[in-house]
Design an enzyme around this catalytic site. Structure first.
Site, mmCIF file in Angstrom:
data_model
loop_
_atom_site.group_PDB
_atom_site.id
_atom_site.type_symbol
_atom_site.label_atom_id
_atom_site.label_comp_id
_atom_site.label_asym_id
_atom_site.label_seq_id
_atom_site.Cartn_x
_atom_site.Cartn_y
_atom_site.Cartn_z
ATOM 1 N N GLY A 228 -5.554 -29.115 21.661
ATOM 2 C CA GLY A 228 -6.623 -29.833 20.977
ATOM 3 C C GLY A 228 -6.581 -29.518 19.495
ATOM 4 O O GLY A 228 -5.525 -29.191 18.937
ATOM 5 N N SER A 229 -7.735 -29.586 18.859
ATOM 6 C CA SER A 229 -7.790 -29.424 17.407
ATOM 7 C C SER A 229 -7.689 -27.952 17.000
ATOM 8 O O SER A 229 -7.995 -27.051 17.791
ATOM 9 C CB SER A 229 -9.099 -30.007 16.879
ATOM 10 N N VAL A 232 -11.270 -26.188 17.300
ATOM 11 C CA VAL A 232 -11.691 -25.743 18.636
ATOM 12 C C VAL A 232 -10.726 -24.678 19.163
ATOM 13 O O VAL A 232 -11.155 -23.690 19.775
ATOM 14 C CB VAL A 232 -11.822 -26.947 19.611
ATOM 15 N N GLY A 233 -9.438 -24.860 18.905
ATOM 16 C CA GLY A 233 -8.458 -23.868 19.369
ATOM 17 C C GLY A 233 -8.741 -22.484 18.805
ATOM 18 O O GLY A 233 -8.668 -21.470 19.524
ATOM 19 N N GLU A 250 -1.967 -25.151 21.599
ATOM 20 C CA GLU A 250 -1.191 -26.186 20.899
ATOM 21 C C GLU A 250 -2.190 -27.049 20.151
ATOM 22 O O GLU A 250 -3.114 -27.598 20.761
ATOM 23 C CB GLU A 250 -0.389 -27.040 21.886
ATOM 24 N N CYS A 284 -0.289 -35.537 17.880
ATOM 25 C CA CYS A 284 -0.049 -34.273 17.173
ATOM 26 C C CYS A 284 1.308 -34.283 16.498
ATOM 27 O O CYS A 284 1.543 -33.556 15.545
ATOM 28 C CB CYS A 284 -0.128 -33.110 18.160
ATOM 29 N N GLN A 331 -14.439 -41.301 15.035
ATOM 30 C CA GLN A 331 -13.079 -41.114 14.563
ATOM 31 C C GLN A 331 -12.676 -42.269 13.639
ATOM 32 O O GLN A 331 -12.004 -42.066 12.632
ATOM 33 C CB GLN A 331 -12.149 -40.987 15.776
ATOM 34 N N GLU A 383 -5.235 -33.119 9.017
ATOM 35 C CA GLU A 383 -4.778 -34.048 10.048
ATOM 36 C C GLU A 383 -5.757 -35.224 10.105
ATOM 37 O O GLU A 383 -6.938 -35.033 10.394
ATOM 38 C CB GLU A 383 -4.729 -33.330 11.395
#
Ligand code: NAD
Length: 482
Positions: A228-229, A232-233, A250, A284, A331, A383
């Site tokens: 994920g982002s 959050v990661g 990842e 990604c 988004q 990103e």
């Protein structure tokens, strides 16, 4: 059979959630795909306990059982890829061909890892002391929490679930709340195949702040694999560290595609389109920074703009569009804001970035290209995760490599060139986990490692044989002989 069509799968039974998730088609916001069970913290604990209870028996079944279970799931996914691919595209918005390909790829992950069941081996090593034998073996980690994003609803999850299971672990899977249907469809296959009905595999659809948070706070998990982002990661890592739970992450990226002066123009433009705009750029691995040599800059940009303007934007199923909708309204607005930020910093918008009206109300945006950008602009640092690429003009190979590597991230990179020297040097010096020559930065094989550097990844790479490094633990044992 399933009692409630969109329940969670916990301990081999279908269970309602405490609340529901409304799953809305991003190409037609009037199309409610369904209501899906949303787990609370209590149900997360129940799923983890079921997994913990089932794991030792699952680990003891041996390779033949695990091979057979994964093979059946994989073959079913492949044979149903057309139908399930359409369902995936309906909830996620990617072009139909990509939806079908993702389901087929999910099947390939299962069948590849099924075969790995027979290949798990250890080493025997001579001891430095006389009359002693040493060997190493790989054992399961235990119960693994899996958290996946919406942009590859099945693939990103399955490349974790399949190796976790084949190496004897039990799984608790929390998919993205944007795409609960694909997750439910996989659990439905697993339940119909009667493959993992004792708690080895648990699906807990739910929101990030509730279900995801409960999972990462649990002291009863042995490992967490997250995709994920970055934001959050990083939170998952910090939270799980309090319980010393192993973590693999990842996350996002800002992948460079270098176009050298000797590039074949058709190869360069095709790589930029496939890498930057497939899946509406919501990847990604998207080529979001196009680093273009001055000598080929005008020709490349003109040709790319022509191709982008000719792409069809719309419903991936009804219109068979090449560019589907953005996943949701937030988004969409975020991407538009980045286009404005880029222009305010001096970039030129050569095309796109306009909302597109279709028969159905959907989050449609035309593919955009920003030129005259610098690598220090925010549009080249963050990103964006949409159909937007930024062109950076360079004067030579050294400048191109320096700019390509000047990023916090490092998942994929690419170069388009006819020169063996440029290609070889770039492969060697690129600070990313995957390097492509004359290929898009997006699009990888399933049987080789996949992972990044810098802020893109944390822990061992995923996929291929690398998955063993996260989903098994090494045990070293010594035996005195005589
Ligand atoms: P996200 O980080 O918003 O969400 C990912 C998952 O985390 C979801 O399941 C979400 O519900 C969950 N989550 C949210 N808050 C949580 C919390 N507090 N605790 C636990 N879990 C929580 O990401 P997204 O928007 O779903 O996906 C897009 C991102 O994923 C992009 O940054 C993209 O680059 C990245 N991505 C990376 C790869 C890769 O392999 N490197 C692949 C696909 C996507």
């Amino acid at each position: 059979m399933v009692a409630n069509p969109y329940s969670n799968y916990i301990n081999g039974t279908w269970q309602s959630g405490t609340t529901v998730i409304d799953n809305i088609n991003p190409a037609n916001t009037e199309d409610l795909i369904g209501h899906y069970a949303a787990a609370d913290a209590h149900q997360i604990t129940e799923a983890i306990q079921a997994a913990n209870a089932a794991q030792p028996t699952w680990a003891a079944t041996g390779p033949e059982t695990r091979y057979a279970a994964l093979m059946r799931i994989g073959e079913t996914l492949k044979s149903r890829s057309a139908e399930l691919g359409q369902e995936l595209s309906r909830e996620e918005g990617k072009p139909l061909a990509e939806g079908k390909a993702e389901v087929f790829r999910a099947g390939q992950f299962f069948t590849y890892y099924a075969a790995e069941a027979h290949r798990l081996s250890g080493d025997r090593i001579d001891s430095v002391r006389p009359n002693i034998e040493v060997d190493t073996r790989r054992e399961p980690v235990g119960t693994v929490g899996i958290i996946s994003p919406w942009n590859f609803p099945l693939a990103t999850a399955v490349w974790k679930i399949a190796p976790a299971l084949v190496y004897g672990n039990a799984v608790v899977w929390k998919p993205s709340e944007e795409v609960p249907h694909s997750a439910w469809a996989l659990a439905d296959i697993i339940s119909n195949e009667n493959a993992l009905s004792n708690g080895e595999f648990n699906l807990v659809n739910g929101t990030g702040p509730t279900a995801g948070q409960a999972l990462v706070e649990s002291p009863w998990l042995d490992a967490i694999s997250f995709t994920g982002s970055l934001e959050v990661g990083s939170h998952v890592l910090a939270t799980a560290a309090k319980n010393r739970v192993a973590v693999q992450l990842e996350m996002g990226s800002k992948n460079p595609l270098v176009i050298m002066e000797d590039a074949d123009i058709e190869t360069a433009v095709s790589a930029a389109i496939a890498g930057g705009y497939s899946g509406s750029g919501q990847k990604c691995t998207a080529s979001s920074r196009l680093i273009v040599h001055d000598a080929i800059h005008e020709q490349f940009v003109d040709e790319l703009v022509k191709r982008l303007r000719s792409m069809t934007v719309g419903d991936p199923i009804a219109d068979e569009a090449q560019i589907g909708p953005i996943i949701n309204q937030n988004q969409l607005e975020r991407i538009e804001a980045y286009l404005t930020i880029g222009e305010q910093a001096g970039a030129t918008r050569r095309c796109g970035g306009q909302r597109v009206s279709r028969e159905t109300p959907g989050h449609f945006l035309s593919p955009a290209l920003l030129t005259e950008t610098r690598n220090d602009m925010q549009v080249n640092r963050d990103e964006i995760f949409g159909p937007v690429a930024c062109v950076i003009r360079v004067n030579d190979f050294e400048e191109a490599v320096a700019i390509a590597n000047d990023t916090d991230y490092g998942l994929t990179s690419g170069i388009v060139t006819e020169s063996l020297r440029y290609a070889t040097e770039f492969r060697r010096r690129s600070a990313s986990g995957c390097v492509m020559v004359n290929l898009p930065t997006a699009g990888t094989d399933y049987h080789v490692p996949f992972g990044g550097r810098g802020a893109s990844s944390f822990g061992p790479s995923e996929q291929g044989q690398s998955a063993r490094d996260f989903y098994t633990k090494i045990k070293t044992s010594y035996v005195r002989i005589g």
